[in-house]
Design an enzyme around this catalytic site. Sequence first.
Site, PDB file in Angstrom:
ATOM      1  CD1 TRP A   1      -8.675   3.062  -1.458  1.00  0.00           C
ATOM      2  CD2 TRP A   1      -9.970   4.415  -2.167  1.00  0.00           C
ATOM      3  NE1 TRP A   1      -8.209   4.799  -1.212  1.00  0.00           N
ATOM      4  CE2 TRP A   1      -8.794   5.576  -1.190  1.00  0.00           C
ATOM      5  CE3 TRP A   1     -10.948   4.741  -3.385  1.00  0.00           C
ATOM      6  CZ2 TRP A   1      -9.263   6.645  -1.145  1.00  0.00           C
ATOM      7  CZ3 TRP A   1     -11.848   6.169  -2.667  1.00  0.00           C
ATOM      8  CH2 TRP A   1     -10.943   6.864  -2.322  1.00  0.00           C
TER       9      TRP A   1
ATOM     10  CG  HIS B   1      -6.014  -2.866   0.878  1.00  0.00           C
ATOM     11  ND1 HIS B   1      -5.293  -2.257   0.158  1.00  0.00           N
ATOM     12  CD2 HIS B   1      -5.394  -1.874   2.300  1.00  0.00           C
ATOM     13  CE1 HIS B   1      -3.924  -1.546   0.313  1.00  0.00           C
ATOM     14  NE2 HIS B   1      -4.284  -1.109   1.343  1.00  0.00           N
TER      15      HIS B   1
ATOM     16  CE  LYS C   1      -0.446   5.002  -1.734  1.00  0.00           C
ATOM     17  NZ  LYS C   1      -1.132   5.068  -2.586  1.00  0.00           N
TER      18      LYS C   1
ATOM     19  CB  SER D   1      -0.967  -0.171   1.230  1.00  0.00           C
ATOM     20  OG  SER D   1      -1.821   0.244   1.051  1.00  0.00           O
TER      21      SER D   1
HETATM   22  C1  GTR Z   1      -5.483   4.991   2.148  1.00  0.00           C
HETATM   23  C2  GTR Z   1      -4.801   6.004   0.853  1.00  0.00           C
HETATM   24  C3  GTR Z   1      -4.320   4.527   0.329  1.00  0.00           C
HETATM   25  C4  GTR Z   1      -3.753   3.706   0.812  1.00  0.00           C
HETATM   26  C5  GTR Z   1      -3.680   3.294   1.689  1.00  0.00           C
HETATM   27  C6  GTR Z   1      -2.595   1.992   2.734  1.00  0.00           C
HETATM   28  O1  GTR Z   1      -6.164   4.942   3.534  1.00  0.00           O
HETATM   29  O2  GTR Z   1      -6.146   6.473   0.607  1.00  0.00           O
HETATM   30  O3  GTR Z   1      -3.319   4.965  -1.305  1.00  0.00           O
HETATM   31  O4  GTR Z   1      -2.129   3.465   0.676  1.00  0.00           O
HETATM   32  O5  GTR Z   1      -4.341   4.418   2.959  1.00  0.00           O
HETATM   33  O6  GTR Z   1      -1.982   2.133   2.638  1.00  0.00           O
HETATM   34  O7  GTR Z   1      -3.255   0.961   3.319  1.00  0.00           O
END
Ligand code: GTR
Length: 422
Positions: A352, A403, A265, A261
Amino acid sequence: MHYFTNQFSTAVFSCLFAVLFTSVFAIAEDPAAWSANPDLVKKLSAKRSFNYDESKVPDYQLPDPLTMIDGTKVSSAQQWMTKRRPELLEQFRHLVYGRRPDTEYQVTFETTEEIENAFDGLANGRSMKAIITIDQRTYSFPFVVFTPNHATGKTPAVVAINNRYFIPLDKAVSEPDPYWPVKTLLQQGYASATFYTSHVDPDNKNDYADGIRAFFADGKPPTDDAWRSLSAWGWGASRVLDYLSTLPTVDANRVAVVGHSRGGKAAIWAAAEDERFAIAYSNNSGCGGAALSRRGYGETVKQITTVFPHWFTPQFAEYADRENELPIDQHETIALVAPRAVYVTSSDEDLWADPRGEYASLVAAAPVFELLGKTAIDEPTMPPLNRQRIVGQTGYHVRSGGHGLGQVDWDFFVEFMDSVLK
Ligand code: GTR
């Protein structure tokens, strides 16, 4: 003769039949390319005002990674490495992640705790502290390392950026953790280290003063071009790599950087900035990670820069609702890692993060790998759910579930690492 002809035609016939049968069977067996579950799309669309509908993805044209800002087409590996790559890196620094400081600093390492013969003799573990010194001032962050005991020759290694929590040495041994399955990695012959993002730079827009960025800036506020947290976390991974490079048992030329996540990045950007990383693995990284911003699917530039302003430069926020005008897009961060390897993964329910946009981004980077004499996934159709695709330097899977980073992801990733590094 007659007998021969008869035999021959029987053979041809059964061959044809076999081909026909297996292909019909294969078609019936072959699962379809991944696509978002329509019920989930409906559910998410009803709940939030973001786009999850593939038919509403705007028409867009991606910037060509192989065209220079002045319009020149890049036609050789040398031109890419010496001209286009540095130019693109600068664009991403300015527009997205910020520029790391060029202030001189020293980094030293201190062992704070050691465990010998952990995991039934498989490995030695250490709690470490990276100490950064500028003049008389110091900043430090902890990390944990395990090296296999019975390896023949130097081992490859994995640096795991953990954006959720810190995993201390004793916990790493006593509690298997999906964000750092260190025992499995060791069993597969990989040394491994992990650190917690917020120990390098707090993951909170109000806590700048406590992190490495403020330390480098000596307390001054960040300039528009200065590095932001994602870059700082990637920088932290590079310091851990500095340490791994001092170990005689680790092969510093075969080190992967992994993140989930926001950590995913940071992982791609870590490898874009630091060419010593052999592989970047970006799991469910979505917007500002692997996913193409132009698709405007799921999380958008507007949303992410509003909620997480400390991750990106203010320049990125200016492209809210006009992603099409961005001079770059995220496929080019993957291209910046070429000819080294990149592994991207998505989750079926993590719309998402835009699974299709993450895959399309990987594919759009393929021409750069190819120019550099490597192969990479260039098949536009997504693979089926839970089927890994590896072509040369790039790999991808979309896993069932939501996720997260789990054992299935790691198992696939180890296969990818094995194919690239061993
Ligand atoms: C969320 C965000 C994502 C992602 C995620 C995470 O809130 O919108 O971009 O990075 O967190 O890191 O789990």
